[in-house]
Enzyme design. Structure first.
Site, PDB file in Angstrom:
ATOM      1  N   TYR A  95      -1.575  -0.636  10.468  1.00  0.00           N
ATOM      2  CA  TYR A  95      -1.729  -0.915   9.039  1.00  0.00           C
ATOM      3  C   TYR A  95      -0.426  -0.601   8.292  1.00  0.00           C
ATOM      4  O   TYR A  95       0.051  -1.405   7.481  1.00  0.00           O
ATOM      5  CB  TYR A  95      -2.879  -0.088   8.482  1.00  0.00           C
ATOM      6  CG  TYR A  95      -3.196  -0.336   7.028  1.00  0.00           C
ATOM      7  CD1 TYR A  95      -3.832  -1.508   6.631  1.00  0.00           C
ATOM      8  CD2 TYR A  95      -2.872   0.599   6.047  1.00  0.00           C
ATOM      9  CE1 TYR A  95      -4.139  -1.734   5.299  1.00  0.00           C
ATOM     10  CE2 TYR A  95      -3.171   0.374   4.716  1.00  0.00           C
ATOM     11  CZ  TYR A  95      -3.806  -0.794   4.343  1.00  0.00           C
ATOM     12  OH  TYR A  95      -4.108  -1.014   3.022  1.00  0.00           O
ATOM     13  N   SER A 130       0.855  -1.183   0.000  1.00  0.00           N
ATOM     14  CA  SER A 130       0.000   0.000   0.000  1.00  0.00           C
ATOM     15  C   SER A 130       0.892   1.235   0.000  1.00  0.00           C
ATOM     16  O   SER A 130       2.086   1.153   0.315  1.00  0.00           O
ATOM     17  CB  SER A 130      -0.873  -0.002   1.263  1.00  0.00           C
ATOM     18  OG  SER A 130      -1.443   1.261   1.522  1.00  0.00           O
TER      19      SER A 130
END
Length: 276
Positions: free
Chosen positions: A167, A154
């Site tokens: 995350y 990501s």
């Protein structure tokens, strides 16, 4: 057109969104595709998770276009379940050529109030799940002296993000893990690479909780309101990627003849332009 006739591919988190897009593309290229997903709620995740009907729909769409598919409900955190699936693939297909580690979850919480369970659900799914799946396929790939492993990271794997420490840690970890794996398996004809997308138009992003978080002054924010905020982060003025935008990068790495490994492909909408 990529020709994957005779190849077997496994896509995790394939019930919807990016995973479904990757699975459909691999099937269209001729691969037999194994699609898996947890297809169940996770307590600390605020947005609705996929369900068995979503996973069945992915399989239905592959079959409707003449593709070949195996579907299984598997939680990538469950090492025994992952190993059991790979044993099944060995028994039924005798090979596994492609692994796309796409399964992932996300939640927002400041570090100070982040619970152990919130941390564990994100780290165990995104990072440990990637490890579980990659480790499980190595013996089979080595036997056939061919493999293409793609980890989905990501933009959060390239920088810190507010209230997303767990995350971001998981996505940075995927990059470090896959780069290290590439060094270990190259001699066996196996490549290992990473795709880092910006925000993607999937339920992980397009949900009520996210809209309220990024549009706090609007009582009932809409997707259009969220799009205005996200578009402001991109020099292109584009708020988010379509799943197919990420799939193109995945297919590029899958189709590689064996000269790209340990690499990160960023599909960033230009949000990484100021990073070194």
């Amino acid at each position: 057109m990529t020709d994957l006739t005779g190849k077997v591919a496994w896509v995790t988190g394939a019930a919807r969104g990016q995973g479904r897009s990757h699975a459909l593309a691999l099937a269209a290229a001729g691969a037999h595709v194994v699609v898996t997903d947890i297809a169940a709620p996770v307590d600390t995740i605020a947005y609705p998770m996929s369900d068995p009907n979503d996973l069945a729909e992915t399989a239905r769409e592959i079959k409707s276009t003449g593709g070949s598919v195996t579907s299984a409900q598997v939680d990538v955190r469950d090492r025994a379940a992952v190993n059991g699936l790979v044993s099944r693939i060995r028994d039924e297909r005798r090979r596994l050529d492609i692994l796309v580690c796409n399964a992932g979850v996300c939640s927002f919480e400041p570090v100070e109030s982040l619970t152990h369970q919130q941390w564990a659900d994100v780290i165990d799914t995104n990072l440990t799940g990637t490890f579980n799946c990659a480790q499980a396929v190595l013996t089979l790939m080595k036997e056939n002296r061919f493999g293409r492993i793609v980890g989905i990271s990501s933009g959060a794997g390239r920088g810190g993000m507010l209230h997303l420490s767990h995350y971001a840690a998981s996505k940075w970890g995927i990059i470090g893990f896959i780069k290290s794996l590439a060094l270990e398996v190259g001699a066996y004809g196996i490549t290992a690479n990473v795709v880092c997308p910006a925000s993607v138009a999937t339920p992980m992003v397009l949900n009520t909780a996210t809209m309220k978080r990024f549009c706090p002054t609007i009582e009932h924010p809409t997707q259009d309101d969220l799009a205005q905020v996200f578009a402001g982060w991109s020099p292109l003025g584009v708020p988010w990627l379509a799943p197919a935008d990420v799939t193109r990068a995945v297919m590029y790495l899958v189709d590689d003849p064996g000269v790209i490994t340990g690499t990160v492909v960023e599909v960033s909408l230009g949000t990484n332009a100021t990073r070194q």
